[in-house]
Design a protein around this motif. Structure first.
Motif, PDB file in Angstrom:
ATOM      1  N   GLY A 290       0.815  -1.362  -0.077  1.00  0.00           N
ATOM      2  CA  GLY A 290      -0.056  -0.197  -0.072  1.00  0.00           C
ATOM      3  C   GLY A 290       0.839   1.162  -0.093  1.00  0.00           C
ATOM      4  O   GLY A 290       0.330   2.331   0.148  1.00  0.00           O
ATOM      5  N   ASP A 291       2.092   1.182  -0.199  1.00  0.00           N
ATOM      6  CA  ASP A 291       3.046   2.576  -0.338  1.00  0.00           C
ATOM      7  C   ASP A 291       2.909   3.190  -1.564  1.00  0.00           C
ATOM      8  O   ASP A 291       3.164   4.285  -1.631  1.00  0.00           O
ATOM      9  N   VAL A 292       2.333   2.439  -2.583  1.00  0.00           N
ATOM     10  CA  VAL A 292       2.294   2.908  -3.906  1.00  0.00           C
ATOM     11  C   VAL A 292       0.861   2.940  -4.416  1.00  0.00           C
ATOM     12  O   VAL A 292       0.296   1.763  -4.381  1.00  0.00           O
ATOM     13  N   VAL A 293       0.124   4.139  -4.716  1.00  0.00           N
ATOM     14  CA  VAL A 293      -1.331   4.098  -4.949  1.00  0.00           C
ATOM     15  C   VAL A 293      -1.271   4.152  -6.478  1.00  0.00           C
ATOM     16  O   VAL A 293      -0.659   4.766  -7.319  1.00  0.00           O
ATOM     17  N   THR A 294      -2.077   2.896  -7.141  1.00  0.00           N
ATOM     18  CA  THR A 294      -2.189   3.174  -8.427  1.00  0.00           C
ATOM     19  C   THR A 294      -3.460   3.769  -8.845  1.00  0.00           C
ATOM     20  O   THR A 294      -4.520   3.694  -8.182  1.00  0.00           O
ATOM     21  N   HIS A 295      -3.450   4.363 -10.099  1.00  0.00           N
ATOM     22  CA  HIS A 295      -4.593   4.987 -10.588  1.00  0.00           C
ATOM     23  C   HIS A 295      -4.689   4.917 -11.906  1.00  0.00           C
ATOM     24  O   HIS A 295      -3.885   5.502 -12.742  1.00  0.00           O
ATOM     25  N   GLU A 296      -5.726   4.398 -12.703  1.00  0.00           N
ATOM     26  CA  GLU A 296      -5.883   4.217 -14.061  1.00  0.00           C
ATOM     27  C   GLU A 296      -7.352   5.056 -14.347  1.00  0.00           C
ATOM     28  O   GLU A 296      -8.377   4.790 -13.772  1.00  0.00           O
TER      29      GLU A 296
END
Length: 343
Positions: A290-296
């Motif tokens: 959960g340290d990097v948030v992905t957003h598409e």
């Protein structure tokens, strides 16, 4: 292809063709494409002048990274139903032999579209651009342009994880709020709101150590005027000039590189192909924790919407990774023919 674009691509640039779904030969498999990646580099791929790859040929299927499911296979390593990513092109069905960066997709780690963003070339670009080219280290002040885009949004998060102070440049208050409130940027500068140079002085009064440049133009000029001694610029792209019809002038403040003993280095993610597994492992670990948030940002409309969706990149109309979904019909039985966008 109807013609190569002069300036901005439009509907006349593309031709939609219909042809029978291919059959795999020995050692091949057919992919039913589900999601297509939209990237600023595509504008360079359809120009007359070779870039780091040859231009897409007239009449050929448009080059694109995509994710899909194996539809038919005569390859021992690819089974029907598996999800894979690769340079399959803007089409509904594609044939591959698995030799060119085809990756098995783990949808338990992240949904399929994320394998075109954080776990695709944008994530790899951010990883190598900061750590290898920018030589980022804890305590650095890092500036990222195009910060709300596919590459920039991941780069900022990697910089924060590395113990840096991170400043992002994006267009509009909503994108800037997203950078600081969701992605953890320390400061977001709205380039539409006034002087970038003045805002940068306030955000980094002692200067910047690393500049990750996705934009070029005015932001690069401002960054050059705010370098600390020994600063590193990782030149990833120049989206501000991709649709220009005339050669664009270089930065007038380039002598600051000399004065500050700084460097400006261009790079392409393919330069690091042998080290992709390293980056995939790191990015996957950060996403899992959960340290990097992905957003598409997933757009619909199928192959016919490709041209319109690509131009959203140059209108600043996307947040995070821009992806085109190739139609609901792909979830049902295979149709008698498949479409492709030709450049």
């Amino acid at each position: 292809m109807a013609k190569r674009p002069v300036g901005r691509a439009d509907d006349s640039t593309w031709e939609i063709t219909t042809e029978p779904i291919p059959e795999p030969g020995d050692g091949e498999f057919v992919v039913r494409v589900e999601y297509i990646s939209l990237d600023p580099a595509m504008r360079g791929w359809i120009g007359e002048v070779p870039t780091y790859v040859e231009p897409v040929e007239i009449g050929a299927v448009m080059r694109a990274h995509a994710v899909g499911r194996v539809h038919a296979s005569r390859h021992p390593e690819y089974e029907v139903g598996q999800t894979v990513s690769g340079m399959f092109g803007v089409c509904e069905y594609a044939v591959s032999d698995g030799r060119h960066d085809v990756l098995h997709v783990d949808e338990s780690l992240a949904p399929a579209p994320a394998w075109l963003g954080a776990l695709g070339f944008p994530g790899l670009t951010a990883y190598f651009g900061l750590l290898d080219v920018g030589k980022m280290k804890p305590g650095d002040t890092v500036l990222i342009s195009g910060a709300a885009g596919a590459v920039g949004s991941i780069a900022g998060q990697i910089a924060k994880l590395s113990g840096c102070r991170v400043i992002g440049v994006a267009g509009g208050p909503e994108k800037c709020a997203w950078l600081t409130e969701e992605l953890g940027y320390d400061v977001a500068i709205d380039y539409k709101a006034g002087s970038i140079g003045k805002a940068l002085r306030a955000a980094a009064p002692k200067g910047i150590d690393v500049y990750f440049d996705n934009v070029g133009g005015e932001v690069l000029e401002s960054a050059l005027g705010h370098l600390r001694r020994g600063a590193r610029i990782a030149l990833c792209g120049g989206i501000s000039s991709y649709n220009a019809t005339d050669p664009q002038p270089g930065p007038s403040r380039y002598m600051q590189l000399l004065m500050k003993r700084a460097s400006l280095t261009g790079f392409i993610v393919f330069d690091f192909a042998r080290r992709y597994p390293e980056a995939y492992a790191a990015l996957g670990h950060w996403i899992r924790r959960g340290d990097v948030v992905t957003h598409e940002q997933v757009e619909t409309g199928g192959i016919e919407a490709y041209g319109r969706t690509m131009n959203m990149l140059f209108d600043g109309a996307n947040t995070g990774k821009l992806v085109l979904q190739v139609g609901d019909g792909l979830a049902s039985a295979a149709p008698a023919a498949a479409q492709a966008a030709s450049s």
